[in-house]
Scaffold this active site. Structure first.
Site, mmCIF file in Angstrom:
data_model
loop_
_atom_site.group_PDB
_atom_site.id
_atom_site.type_symbol
_atom_site.label_atom_id
_atom_site.label_comp_id
_atom_site.label_asym_id
_atom_site.label_seq_id
_atom_site.Cartn_x
_atom_site.Cartn_y
_atom_site.Cartn_z
ATOM 1 N N LYS A 11 4.645 -0.764 1.658
ATOM 2 C CA LYS A 11 4.216 0.018 2.822
ATOM 3 C C LYS A 11 4.303 1.523 2.531
ATOM 4 C CE LYS A 11 5.541 -3.608 6.092
ATOM 5 N NZ LYS A 11 6.186 -3.903 7.397
ATOM 6 N N TYR A 51 -2.637 -6.650 11.577
ATOM 7 C CA TYR A 51 -1.477 -6.993 12.408
ATOM 8 C C TYR A 51 -1.882 -7.508 13.801
ATOM 9 C CZ TYR A 51 2.061 -5.291 9.121
ATOM 10 O OH TYR A 51 2.892 -5.151 8.037
ATOM 11 N N HIS A 117 5.911 -5.923 2.941
ATOM 12 C CA HIS A 117 5.437 -7.031 3.777
ATOM 13 C C HIS A 117 5.189 -8.234 2.879
ATOM 14 C CE1 HIS A 117 3.042 -9.369 6.625
ATOM 15 N NE2 HIS A 117 2.231 -9.601 5.610
ATOM 16 N N GLU A 128 -4.246 -13.689 4.673
ATOM 17 C CA GLU A 128 -3.872 -12.324 4.277
ATOM 18 C C GLU A 128 -4.349 -11.949 2.864
ATOM 19 O OE1 GLU A 128 -0.042 -11.486 7.150
ATOM 20 O OE2 GLU A 128 0.327 -11.786 5.012
#
Ligand code: CMP
Length: 142
Positions: A11, A51, A117, A128
């Site tokens: 991130k 998200y 993540h 994803e």
């Protein structure tokens, strides 16, 4: 145990703290394989879509703002039991609750700026990984 493919994200806080090399090293030393890797700076639209499952949560807006604050590194990680093993390397979502030696315990600031993540299940990974990688961008050696 099956060979699995999962998504990792380093991130914005992790990239800013110059942790890409350290985190990739931990993944590889654990015997997992990085078969896709790219730096990207998410747009608001992309972060909201990624998200979307958290849309109703109170932290959704802050999470999206955080994720677009700077570049991220996206990783496709493959190996035996890769989904659970990558989550073990990351540690608990809240760094205060993460086990010693995990990435979040060692580097994360708080539950939102939690450095990494990882997909939480095979069904999530199946959504994803293609969110960020085309099949032609995944490279298996040998
Ligand atoms: P991640 O594993 O990327 O999945 C969703 C993210 O939302 C999570 O990591 C945190 O960054 C963030 N998150 C989860 N729970 C909370 C919370 N209670 N407060 C703020 N952010 C959260």
């Amino acid at each position: 145990m099956a060979t699995e493919l999962t998504l990792g994200i380093i991130k914005p806080d992790g990239v800013q703290k110059v942790l890409i090399g350290e985190i990739v090293s931990r993944i590889q030393k654990a015997g997992l394989r990085v078969i896709g890797l790219r730096l990207t700076h998410l747009s608001q639209q992309e972060a909201e879509a990624f998200y979307a499952v958290h849309k109703a949560r109170p932290f959704y807006g802050d999470l999206v703002s955080f994720m677009i604050r700077g570049p991220v590194a996206v990783l496709a990680i493959e190996g035996e039991n890769a989904i659970a093993r990558w989550r073990e390397l990351m540690g608990a979502t809240d760094p205060a609750k993460a086990a010693p030696g995990t990435i979040r315990k060692d580097f994360a600031s708080n539950i939102e700026e939690n450095t990494v993540h990882g997909s939480d299940s095979p069904a999530t990974a199946a959504v994803e990984v293609p969110f960020f990688f085309r099949t032609t961008e995944l490279h298996r050696q040998g």
